[in-house]
Structures are given as structure tokens and as C-alpha cells.
Design an enzyme around this catalytic site. Sequence first.
Site, PDB file in Angstrom:
ATOM      1  NE  ARG A 206      60.402 -46.026   0.331  1.00 26.58           N
ATOM      2  CZ  ARG A 206      59.328 -46.510   0.672  1.00 26.58           C
ATOM      3  NH1 ARG A 206      59.216 -48.015   0.793  1.00 26.58           N
ATOM      4  NH2 ARG A 206      58.309 -45.867   1.355  1.00 26.58           N
ATOM      5  CG  HIS A 313      62.577 -41.977  -6.984  1.00 22.74           C
ATOM      6  ND1 HIS A 313      62.483 -43.066  -5.886  1.00 22.74           N
ATOM      7  CD2 HIS A 313      61.292 -41.140  -6.597  1.00 22.74           C
ATOM      8  CE1 HIS A 313      61.574 -42.937  -5.106  1.00 22.74           C
ATOM      9  NE2 HIS A 313      60.948 -41.592  -5.512  1.00 22.74           N
ATOM     10  NE  ARG A 316      58.421 -44.941  -3.953  1.00 27.75           N
ATOM     11  CZ  ARG A 316      57.680 -45.854  -3.014  1.00 27.75           C
ATOM     12  NH1 ARG A 316      57.807 -47.224  -3.496  1.00 27.75           N
ATOM     13  NH2 ARG A 316      57.343 -45.273  -1.874  1.00 27.75           N
ATOM     14  CG  HIS A 339      54.277 -44.023   2.255  1.00 27.88           C
ATOM     15  ND1 HIS A 339      54.494 -42.887   1.997  1.00 27.88           N
ATOM     16  CD2 HIS A 339      55.314 -44.730   1.697  1.00 27.88           C
ATOM     17  CE1 HIS A 339      55.531 -42.577   1.283  1.00 27.88           C
ATOM     18  NE2 HIS A 339      56.078 -43.891   0.802  1.00 27.88           N
ATOM     19  CE1 TYR A 348      52.579 -40.769  -7.238  1.00 30.79           C
ATOM     20  CE2 TYR A 348      52.799 -41.366  -5.018  1.00 30.79           C
ATOM     21  CZ  TYR A 348      53.407 -41.016  -5.917  1.00 30.79           C
ATOM     22  OH  TYR A 348      54.847 -40.918  -6.174  1.00 30.79           O
TER      23      TYR A 348
END
Length: 389
Positions: A206, A313, A316, A339, A348
Site C-alpha cells: 500500500r 493504487h 497494487r 490480509h 484476484y
Amino acid sequence: MANAKGSRRRFGSVRQLPSGRWQIRYPDPTTGLTRKGEETYPTKTDAEVALTLIEADIKRNKWADPDAGKVKLADFAAAWLRDRKLEESTRERYAITLRQYIQPGLGHRMISEITPARVRTWRSNLLDGGAGEPSVVKAYQLLRAIMNTAVDDELIQRNPCRIKGADTYDVPERPVLTVTEVFAVADAIGPRWRALVLLTAFTTLRFGELAALRRRDVDLVNRLVRVQRNQAELNSGRLYDKAPKSRAGFRPVAFPAEIVGDLEHHLDRYAGPGPDGHLFIGPRGGQLRRSNFRDDWIKARTAAGVSEDAHFHDLRHTGNTLASQNGASTRELMTRMGHSSTRAALIYQHMTSDRDRAIADRMGEAVRQALSEQRPAPRAADTQTSQPE
């Protein structure tokens, strides 16, 4: 009152008022004192039914003091925010949401007055008034959390925030850059930020995690960056480091050998001095901010011919998609992303047309193999071409 008719019951009493409506009275289970009902009823039967329901609630320990919820939402929310343990940036974000979206429509209401119907009206008014759906979703989530505490404090019996689907919104599919596009942007953005673009794409960190990296967090030999902290920015512009959102946020993330040279060059030329120097700093030595990097990103994106819809972003997002397409499991994606739940990682794991075609090709190969093992080889006579008579 002399002209009020009443009747005694085993539990409580009902009486008719001069207006003709009926009122109930019953013993408060906490004080033993007689209390009047909160409303009156058109018939004696309606009043007796209400009294029976109250008696049943008391026996099941589900009775709630009607006076308990007589506190304004604005006051209760302020106390909720003050007493809650929150990160400074989260506290600021909640305060803004309360001020902009919740208090104007509901802040003047007593907690006990906030019904599901009023919540639906409040939400509809926000959307009709032009508030963005993501902002309304976050406001609804915050209101629900506050009202959950009101339930726990026994101010109300049930949370009025019960709108199905109001706590989520559909996120539009974000652009996925190709590897060629990633390097094109890295080339266009110039040497100071080249490593930032490449590291973001191939580690999927991030922005706040990247901005908080120190020299000692980069291991070129083992090709790892170690995420230890996350940089946050308040509305005042003050920057500070905070811990990752969960234990999963503390993690090492590997990067490909192809960008080691870029990182080595960056460390030699642009990183802050000493082991604790920031990996990425501005031309004047200041810490990396979204605001002072945004223009560089837009210029580089335009020069590289990348879609104007692509945000920083999305690098990412690109990296996570590349990792998934190259065999990363759900657990491996979770680790790289930092996560603790599978929800984001599963996004994904969606199929792409190329991957789907490859799977279909392998299925076809299996079919051909199975059929070739079961069918006898064709006879020579069967393969001769027949001649016309």
C-alpha cells in the site's frame, strides 16, 4: 381522576382517560414503582394486549426501560467516539463522517426514536442529495456500529440498521496494467520515483506502507522488503507512523530479481541517510505524500500512453493479478497483501480469458489422451480412399 374508568388486573392496570383512550400502568421491574405506559390505546383490549406483552418481556428478561433511549444520537455518538480505542486517523475519519452525513439527518433524534423506517429515509435522502455511494455505505456502517453499542448498553432492544445490502457497494473493475506498461510508466516518471513504481507493482504494498519503509527494511540479497509500519496522514497534513491494521500486516514480501538493480541504484542516490532513513523521500528531503506525488504519476501515466483511469493504487491491483495468474494460492496472496481474511484474495482468483483458454486446452488434451487409449487403431483398409466408379 374522578371521571377515569379503571380496572385491576393480576399484573398492572388499565384505565380509560377523559379523552376516551386507554392508558396502562405497571410496576417498573427495576424500581418497583408504578409507571405509566409510553402511549395510549383506542380500546381497552388494545391496552390489555400491550400490558400482557410487557409482562411477558419482563418474565423473559427482555424488557427495556423506555426512558433509557431518551438520549440524543449526537450526544451518544460523541461519547461513543470519545470512549472508543481508535487510531488517530480513524478517529478523525469517523468524526468527519458523523459531522457530514449522520448528524444533519439524525443527530437531533433520541436513540429510541431512530427506527428502521427513519434509517431508510435518512439513507435515501443522502443518496438523493448527491452523496456518493461509498460515503453513504461508510456512514451506514458507522451508524450501525454506534447503534450496536446502544443495544449493548440496553438503551434499545434492537439495532434499527437492518437494510439488506446497505453496508456494501459494487466496486468497479479497476484497470490492470501490463508488465510493459508498468515499465513504461517507470521509465517516464524519472529516476527518483522509478523504484517506487516497480516496487509497488511487484510487491503490491500500500502507499502508506511504501512511504513508511526505511533502508533497513530492504534486503537486496534475499530480495525482501519487511513491512513493519504504515504511514498515515491527517487532514491537518501531519504525518505519523502507525502499526499495520492487523498482525497479517507485519510481513516480509519478496520481489523479483529483475528490479534489484533499480532498488540498489535508488538506495545509492535517493534514499534517506542511515539505517532509519526513509526509502522514499521528496526532492527537498521531506517525507513522501500522496499530494506531492500525484502530479508526477499523472504526467508519467500520460507520457507512457497508459489509460487515464489508471490510479497509482492500481499498481497494487496489477501486482496481485500478476501473482494470481502466475500460480499464487489464496493463502499466498493473503500473505503478500497483508490480509487476514480470504475475501480480498479471492477477488484476484477470478478467471482471465487466457487462463481459461489454457485450462480448456489442457482439458482437450486429457480428452484426446483418454480417447486414444480406448479406441482401437484404424485398420489399413479403412484408411484407403475409395475410387469413384
